[in-house]
Scaffold this active site. Structure first.
Site, short mmCIF file in Angstrom:
data_model
loop_
_atom_site.label_atom_id
_atom_site.label_comp_id
_atom_site.label_asym_id
_atom_site.label_seq_id
_atom_site.Cartn_x
_atom_site.Cartn_y
_atom_site.Cartn_z
N GLY A 136 0.86 -1.32 0.16
CA GLY A 136 -0.10 0.04 0.16
C GLY A 136 0.65 1.19 -0.02
CD GLU B 3 1.18 0.96 6.55
OE1 GLU B 3 1.60 0.90 5.25
OE2 GLU B 3 0.79 -0.05 7.18
CG ASP B 4 -1.25 1.98 3.23
OD1 ASP B 4 -0.86 1.47 4.44
OD2 ASP B 4 -1.66 1.09 2.47
CG ASP C 199 -7.96 0.35 10.21
OD1 ASP C 199 -8.93 1.35 10.71
OD2 ASP C 199 -8.31 -0.60 9.88
CE LYS D 71 -9.49 3.24 8.16
NZ LYS D 71 -10.41 2.51 7.19
CG PHE E 91 -12.46 -0.20 3.04
CD1 PHE E 91 -11.62 -0.65 4.00
CD2 PHE E 91 -12.09 -0.28 1.65
CE1 PHE E 91 -10.61 -1.55 3.56
CE2 PHE E 91 -10.97 -1.02 1.40
CZ PHE E 91 -10.29 -1.78 2.17
CB VAL E 92 -10.01 5.26 1.84
CG1 VAL E 92 -11.33 6.32 2.64
CG2 VAL E 92 -8.93 4.90 2.80
CG ASP F 190 -5.67 -3.66 -1.54
OD1 ASP F 190 -5.24 -3.11 -0.44
OD2 ASP F 190 -6.35 -4.92 -1.67
NE ARG G 244 -2.49 -3.37 -4.02
CZ ARG G 244 -2.30 -3.39 -2.58
NH1 ARG G 244 -2.36 -2.00 -1.84
NH2 ARG G 244 -2.36 -4.55 -2.00
P1 IMP Z 1 -3.85 -1.72 10.82
O1 IMP Z 1 -2.69 -2.74 11.38
O2 IMP Z 1 -5.20 -2.11 11.29
O3 IMP Z 1 -3.27 -0.34 11.45
O4 IMP Z 1 -3.71 -1.86 9.47
C1 IMP Z 1 -3.24 -0.92 8.54
C2 IMP Z 1 -3.32 -1.81 7.16
O5 IMP Z 1 -4.65 -2.10 6.91
C3 IMP Z 1 -2.85 -0.79 6.03
O6 IMP Z 1 -1.53 -0.88 5.93
C4 IMP Z 1 -3.85 -1.28 5.05
O7 IMP Z 1 -3.17 -2.17 4.15
C5 IMP Z 1 -5.09 -1.94 5.70
N1 IMP Z 1 -6.13 -0.89 5.74
C6 IMP Z 1 -6.55 -0.28 6.91
N2 IMP Z 1 -7.77 0.52 6.59
C7 IMP Z 1 -7.74 0.61 5.08
C8 IMP Z 1 -8.60 1.27 4.15
O8 IMP Z 1 -9.45 1.95 4.66
N3 IMP Z 1 -8.56 0.81 2.91
C9 IMP Z 1 -7.60 0.01 2.40
N4 IMP Z 1 -6.59 -0.68 3.38
C10 IMP Z 1 -6.83 -0.39 4.49
MG MG Z 2 -0.55 -1.34 4.12
#
Ligand code: IMP
Ligand code: MG
Length: 182
Positions: free
Chosen positions: A51, A106-107, A110, A138, A159-160, A166, A172
């Protein structure tokens, strides 16, 4: 060639949350701050596959300091175990990061589980410094406390897709960030 703006495309169902211009202008600002903070250093930027690839490539082209890049790929286990924060490294770094100024790219943050794990894991490899830059955050969705050092945009709990992110590996390549209309 046909007019690529003509007709309905499958992405018409997605509303734009951040335009290409908004994203690019914010990245320019972030790059100025990061270039200043790392003045006199040569940081190693670590992109989290897949991402963060688009963000990393736009970010580094706006940085004015010497740097190197590497990539790491991780996967979190299914929902049940994801809450335990178990993350698996699918592709590790090519090099030792000992003594280096590491900036994880990081993208989106979450739940925070991925970065919480990665910061722990990479810290144990004794970098000189370790910071995190994310384009998107987020904060409402956190399961573990995690605060990135640099953040482009706080976004609502939607969800984006696009700009590297993706949905089932699609979308992407979009230059803007969109959200599914429901
Ligand atoms: P975390 O471990 O929950 O913080 O996950 C982060 C990862 O979940 C990111 O690197 C994304 O790959 C994926 N992710 C979280 N939210 C989204 C979203 O809204 N769209 C797409 N991918 C997401
Ligand atoms: Mg990611």
């Amino acid at each position: 060639m046909t007019d690529h703006h003509a007709g309905k495309t499958s992405t018409d169902n997605f509303e734009v949350l951040l335009s290409e211009e908004q994203i690019q202008s914010r990245i320019t600002e972030m790059a100025a701050v990061i270039s200043n903070d790392y003045r006199g250093k040569r940081p190693l930027l670590i992109g989290i596959l897949k991402g963060a690839v688009i963000f990393l490539s736009d970010l580094i082209r706006n940085l004015t300091i010497p740097l190197e890049i590497d990539f790491i790929a991780v996967s979190s286990y299914g929902d049940a175990t994801a809450s335990s924060g178990v993350v698996r490294i699918l592709k590790d770094l090519e090099q030792s990061i000992q003594g280096k100024d590491v900036l994880i790219v990081e993208d989106i943050v979450d739940t925070g589980l991925t970065l919480n794990y990665l910061v722990d894991n990479l810290s144990s490899r004794q970098p000189r410094t370790l910071k995190v830059v994310t384009l998107l955050d987020k904060p409402e969705r956190r399961k573990v406390e995690f605060e990135p050092d640099y953040c482009g945009f706080h976004i609502p709990d939607r969800f984006v897709i696009g700009y590297g992110l993706d949905f089932g590996e699609d979308y992407r390549q979009l230059s803007d960030l969109r959200v599914l209309n429901q």
